[in-house]
Design an enzyme around this catalytic site. Structure first.
Site, mmCIF file in Angstrom:
data_model
loop_
_atom_site.group_PDB
_atom_site.id
_atom_site.type_symbol
_atom_site.label_atom_id
_atom_site.label_comp_id
_atom_site.label_asym_id
_atom_site.label_seq_id
_atom_site.Cartn_x
_atom_site.Cartn_y
_atom_site.Cartn_z
ATOM 1 C CB SER A 200 84.581 39.800 2.634
ATOM 2 O OG SER A 200 83.404 39.159 2.223
ATOM 3 C CE1 TYR B 203 86.559 40.794 -2.958
ATOM 4 C CE2 TYR B 203 85.001 39.102 -2.257
ATOM 5 C CZ TYR B 203 85.556 40.350 -2.107
ATOM 6 O OH TYR B 203 85.117 41.168 -1.088
ATOM 7 C CE LYS C 47 88.464 41.896 0.039
ATOM 8 N NZ LYS C 47 89.074 43.222 0.188
#
Ligand code: UDP
Length: 339
Positions: A125, A150, A154
């Site tokens: 992302s 979150y 990544k």
């Protein structure tokens, strides 16, 4: 050519399954259906004429993951989507996010090593760039400290893959997504948030169809031309096509390094109000919205420099903002008429 797509019944996963099948790949999906529906498989079949194999289990389970890889000895690559993705929820339940997103990846990599599966494409992302110092942001921009668990999963996942590559035959491509929106033209697959959507476009389409009272725009006092934040929205089908190119690049032995990173964006940023206006134009619906306070953790603006992806992958996002919001609206209407 057999490819494992984890999270293949999810939003980006399902669109990628369709694009893979269209190009002749045999797709095996692993999904625990925690945030998707089994019926998506039938809709994929309606689009492509081929029903993908679906194995329902949790990739957090080491034994089941290992058994799965033994059952499918001909896998040529893995496209790994399966992960939790709600930023706010990750702040509330960090351990759930770290466990799910990291343990599944570790289990997959261990099984890949044991079974000589050498290629993995990973869903990353643009959140890894935080608020970049320079725009547009290219792949060489520094990774900023993650704003949420979150986002951290990544970053850590990219590191786990890189460290594994150093000591194994595995190759990896991390695709850093900007803001995927829209749906397949058939309106048979699309974004299906369970509960109240966190993301802008599902909130817009659900408001327009009457499920939500009004869109809340999180702040119009940002240092941007109209005061609302700017993002690089990309059509999910353009995004899906890049995955097929990435996995083919690996299988064909065309990588420049054993770990590569590509930005998947259009290179153009749009503000929240510009997205709302584009939606109103293509739908003919006057959207109810109000300006409220800023959302915590939101950055001001980000858009991609897609030059490297365009050149190296021979890929370019083709679909414009109006096509993106029109397809999202078509999907919302079709989905509501079916349920
Ligand atoms: N946004 C908004 N109202 C909403 C959801 C999102 O104003 O109900 C704004 C949000 O502040 C951001 C943009 O829309 O500027 C995109 O948000 P989204 O959550 O879709 O993606 P993000 O870039 O945060 O991952």
């Amino acid at each position: 050519m057999q490819i494992l797509v984890t999270g293949g019944t999810g939003y980006i996963g399902s669109h990628t399954v369709v694009e893979l099948q269209k190009r002749g790949y045999e797709v095996i999906i692993v999904d625990n259906l925690s945030n998707s529906r089994r019926e998506i498989i039938d809709n994929i079949e309606k689009i492509t004429g081929i029903k993908p194999v679906l194995e329902v289990f949790d990739l957090e389970d080491r034994k089941k993951t290992s058994d799965f890889f033994k059952k499918y000895p001909d896998l040529k690559g893995v496209i790994h989507f399966a992960a939790f993705k709600a930023v706010g929820e990750s702040v509330e339940k960090p351990l759930m996010y770290y466990r799910n997103n990291l343990v599944s990846l570790i289990n997959i990599l261990e099984s890949m090593q044991e079974n000589d599966v050498e290629n993995i494409v990973f869903s990353s992302s643009c959140t890894v760039y935080g608020q970049p110092d320079h725009l547009p942001v290219s792949e060489t921009a520094p990774i900023k400290k993650a704003e949420s668990p979150y986002g951290n999963t990544k970053q850590i996942s990219e590191e786990i893959i890189q460290d594994t590559i150093k000591v194994s035959k595995i190759n990896g491509i991390a695709l850093r997504y900007f803001n995927p929106i829209g749906a397949h033209e058939s309106a048979l697959i699309g974004e299906l948030p369970l509960g109240v959507p966190n993301n802008l476009v599902p909130f817009i389409t659900q408001t327009a169809i009457g499920i939500r009272d009004e869109l809340k725009i999180f702040g119009n006092d940002y240092p941007t031309p109209d005061g609302t934040p700017i993002r690089d929205y990309i059509h999910v089908v353009d995004l899906a096509e890049a995955h097929v190119i990435a996995i083919k690049r690996m299988i064909d032995g065309k990588m420049k390094n054993d770990f590569e990173v590509f930005n998947l964006g259009t290179g153009t940023g749009y503000s929240v109000l510009e997205v709302v206006k584009a939606f109103e134009k293509v739908s003919g619906v006057k959207l109810k919205y109000k300006i409220v306070g800023r959302r915590e953790g939101d950055i001001v603006q980000v858009w991609a420099d897609p030059t490297y992806s365009n050149k190296e992958l021979g890929w370019k996002a083709k679909r414009n903002l109006e096509e993106m919001v029109a397809s999202a609206w078509k999907w919302e209407k079709a989905y509501r008429s079916r349920i």
